[in-house]
Design a protein around this motif. Structure first.
Motif, PDB file in Angstrom:
ATOM      1  N   VAL A 211       0.830  -1.203   0.000  1.00  0.00           N
ATOM      2  CA  VAL A 211       0.000   0.000   0.000  1.00  0.00           C
ATOM      3  C   VAL A 211       0.868   1.259   0.000  1.00  0.00           C
ATOM      4  O   VAL A 211       0.616   2.186  -0.795  1.00  0.00           O
ATOM      5  CB  VAL A 211      -0.980  -0.017   1.188  1.00  0.00           C
ATOM      6  N   PRO A 212       1.924   1.362   0.831  1.00  0.00           N
ATOM      7  CA  PRO A 212       2.765   2.575   0.779  1.00  0.00           C
ATOM      8  C   PRO A 212       3.404   2.811  -0.588  1.00  0.00           C
ATOM      9  O   PRO A 212       3.487   3.952  -1.049  1.00  0.00           O
ATOM     10  CB  PRO A 212       3.823   2.319   1.855  1.00  0.00           C
ATOM     11  N   SER A 213       3.864   1.738  -1.262  1.00  0.00           N
ATOM     12  CA  SER A 213       4.498   1.946  -2.567  1.00  0.00           C
ATOM     13  C   SER A 213       3.474   2.406  -3.597  1.00  0.00           C
ATOM     14  O   SER A 213       3.769   3.244  -4.462  1.00  0.00           O
ATOM     15  CB  SER A 213       5.193   0.667  -3.035  1.00  0.00           C
ATOM     16  N   LEU A 214       2.262   1.879  -3.510  1.00  0.00           N
ATOM     17  CA  LEU A 214       1.204   2.341  -4.427  1.00  0.00           C
ATOM     18  C   LEU A 214       0.858   3.803  -4.166  1.00  0.00           C
ATOM     19  O   LEU A 214       0.658   4.578  -5.103  1.00  0.00           O
ATOM     20  CB  LEU A 214      -0.040   1.481  -4.269  1.00  0.00           C
ATOM     21  N   GLU A 215       0.784   4.175  -2.911  1.00  0.00           N
ATOM     22  CA  GLU A 215       0.463   5.567  -2.584  1.00  0.00           C
ATOM     23  C   GLU A 215       1.564   6.504  -3.074  1.00  0.00           C
ATOM     24  O   GLU A 215       1.286   7.618  -3.530  1.00  0.00           O
ATOM     25  CB  GLU A 215       0.241   5.701  -1.081  1.00  0.00           C
ATOM     26  N   SER A 216       2.805   6.050  -3.019  1.00  0.00           N
ATOM     27  CA  SER A 216       3.917   6.858  -3.529  1.00  0.00           C
ATOM     28  C   SER A 216       3.822   7.031  -5.039  1.00  0.00           C
ATOM     29  O   SER A 216       3.987   8.141  -5.567  1.00  0.00           O
ATOM     30  CB  SER A 216       5.251   6.194  -3.156  1.00  0.00           C
ATOM     31  N   MET A 217       3.549   5.936  -5.752  1.00  0.00           N
ATOM     32  CA  MET A 217       3.385   6.024  -7.204  1.00  0.00           C
ATOM     33  C   MET A 217       2.180   6.880  -7.566  1.00  0.00           C
ATOM     34  O   MET A 217       2.212   7.637  -8.548  1.00  0.00           O
ATOM     35  CB  MET A 217       3.247   4.629  -7.795  1.00  0.00           C
ATOM     36  N   HIS A 218       1.132   6.778  -6.784  1.00  0.00           N
ATOM     37  CA  HIS A 218      -0.069   7.571  -7.031  1.00  0.00           C
ATOM     38  C   HIS A 218       0.259   9.063  -6.989  1.00  0.00           C
ATOM     39  O   HIS A 218      -0.204   9.835  -7.837  1.00  0.00           O
ATOM     40  CB  HIS A 218      -1.129   7.225  -5.982  1.00  0.00           C
TER      41      HIS A 218
END
Length: 480
Positions: A211-218
């Motif tokens: 989830v943190p990596s997705l939020e960063s890419m987002h």
């Protein structure tokens, strides 16, 4: 349980099994018996099965059935599915003295490399985990031979290319993937933003899914200078895809997103299923389908879900070694060429799911889901989505990649021919070729006046002939 001769017919997309009037067909008395009959004749529907196992008294019914007929093929499958889906162990002894059987019939479904469940003597080939496990039916369009052929064809095409041309093609293909992904959303951001997202795609294999990596890419999807209306991180309210009634702004959803309180567990299960299938050498295109379409059906962010969905396609292909080394296949550009097919693939899920979601409109024009819907996102038939992605991969490997390499080879040939005739600066030489190919082989009067006022009429005609002889195809945006 003999049923005599039977025939099948399809009415409005539903397959009906028609039995003769004298058929000796016993209607099951218990709910759990209906399950074993369904497993035999209708296949595996984890949505229905997961909800059946929540019914009062079903545990006792299944325990009695297994105790009475523990060796039955479909009974063993039902027993395994109960314990796998619920995490609860029935008060039964482990099965002994029977051969292992696959959970999914390999003639009907495409499963992962199986692991053994000794208790039930089941080969577990389900392509997922209890929290997320879509299924893919075996069809002609999803043959193992097809995906292997595409993988090998892409690598052979790259191996034949000139290294210098390949380096330039790689940069353009990456930019084209980024541009295509934004284009699907109807956006045309500036080049620096396309390149920033392209760098994220290029590093897809290095991203650890969380989830943190997705939020960063987002966050990287949006211009930080224009973030006043952007909501970062996972949704904290309902969501839907559709439109509003212009009279009162009531939502008219085509798709309703997963409940925001379900998102952390759904995403964790999605990533766990992806890792399991990756380790099990599940078909790269199918694993990309389950990961990327599962994600976009969740719709975990308020905006940007589509671009992250297509990033996950690239992530899965890179992780499985489908792409040639250092090359990003512009699948998004191929999707952009067939948006109607893309919509059909998405709607195939949504139209079958929406009737089971109870919702009400909120005061701010959003939706609030009123029932438990997590199982609708955990389990679904992903066959249509897999077939669509496979078709787009084929388009990319067999057209986009060879076409780009061929374009660059002919472009360089045209530049060499121009240089042998006249000493143009490199930038002007590239522009001359680009302008001619974009205008039916001729330099327009406006471009000539703007960039080439020094050339005579005879020189322009001769240079146009040189470009035509090199047979440089028209490519949107051009290259140089």
């Amino acid at each position: 349980m003999p049923i005599g001769q039977k025939t099948t017919s399809v009415r409005e997309g539903v397959e009906w099994v028609l039995l003769p009037r004298n058929a000796n067909y016993r209607v099951p008395e218990q709910r759990i018996e209906h399950l074993t009959v369904a497993l035999k004749h209708e296949g595996v529907d984890l949505r229905v099965i997961s909800q059946l196992f929540r019914c009062k008294g079903i545990t006792e019914e299944l325990t009695e059935l297994v105790a009475a007929k523990p060796r039955g093929v479909y009974i063993r499958r039902a027993w395994f599915l109960y314990e796998w889906l619920t995490g609860e162990r029935l008060p039964l002894e482990d099965l002994q003295g029977v051969p292992y059987i696959p959970l999914l019939d390999p003639n009907q479904y495409i499963g992962r490399r199986s692991t053994r469940a000794p208790r039930h003597k089941i080969e577990n080939n389900l392509p997922g985990v209890p929290g997320f496990c879509p299924l893919v039916r075996r069809t002609e369009r999803l043959s193992t031979e097809r995906i292997e052929a595409l993988k090998n064809e892409a690598k052979e095409t790259v191996a034949r290319a000139d290294p210098a041309i390949l380096r330039r093609a790689t940069n353009f293909l990456l930019l084209n993937e980024s541009k295509g992904s934004f284009g699907i959303e109807g956006e045309a951001p500036p080049r620096n933003r396309l390149e920033r997202w392209g760098r994220v795609i290029a590093d897809a294999k290095e991203v650890e899914l969380s989830v943190p990596s997705l939020e960063s890419m987002h966050r990287s999807l949006f211009d930080p200078k224009e973030s006043r209306f952007v909501v970062y991180n996972l949704r904290q309210q309902g969501g839907f895809v559709g439109r509003h009634d212009p009279r009162d702004q009531t939502p008219i959803p085509d798709h309703i997103s997963a409940r925001h309180e379900d998102l952390p567990d759904l995403l964790d299960s999605l990533f766990a299923a992806y890792d399991l299938c990756l380790r099990s050498r599940f078909d790269p295109a199918l694993n990309a389908t389950l990961l990327a379409f599962g994600f976009v059906f969740f719709h975990p962010f308020e905006d940007g879900n589509g671009r992250l969905h297509r990033f996950l396609i690239q992530k899965a292909l890179a992780d499985a070694g489908f792409n040639p080394d250092g090359v990003v296949l512009p699948v998004s550009a191929a999707i952009l060429e067939d948006l109607p097919g893309y919509r059909v693939a998405l709607e195939d899920y949504s139209t079958g799911t929406l009737p089971y979601i109870e919702w009400q409109a909120t005061a701010d024009g959003n939706v609030e889901v009123l029932n438990d819907t997590a199982y609708l996102y955990r389990f679904f038939d992903a066959t249509r989505q897999a077939e669509y992605l496979m078709d787009r991969l084929e388009r990319t490997v067999r057209f986009s990649l060879p076409a780009e390499l061929d374009y660059l080879e002919r472009f360089d040939d045209a530049k060499r021919r121009l240089a042998n005739r006249i000493d143009l600066p490199d930038r002007l030489s590239s522009l001359f070729i680009q302008f001619c190919t974009q205008n039916g082989g001729q330099l327009s009067a406006r471009k000539r006046e703007q960039f080439f006022p020094q050339l005579t009429d005879d020189e322009v005609s001769e240079l146009e002939g040189i470009v035509a002889a090199a047979e440089v195809p028209a490519m949107q945006g051009g290259l140089g």
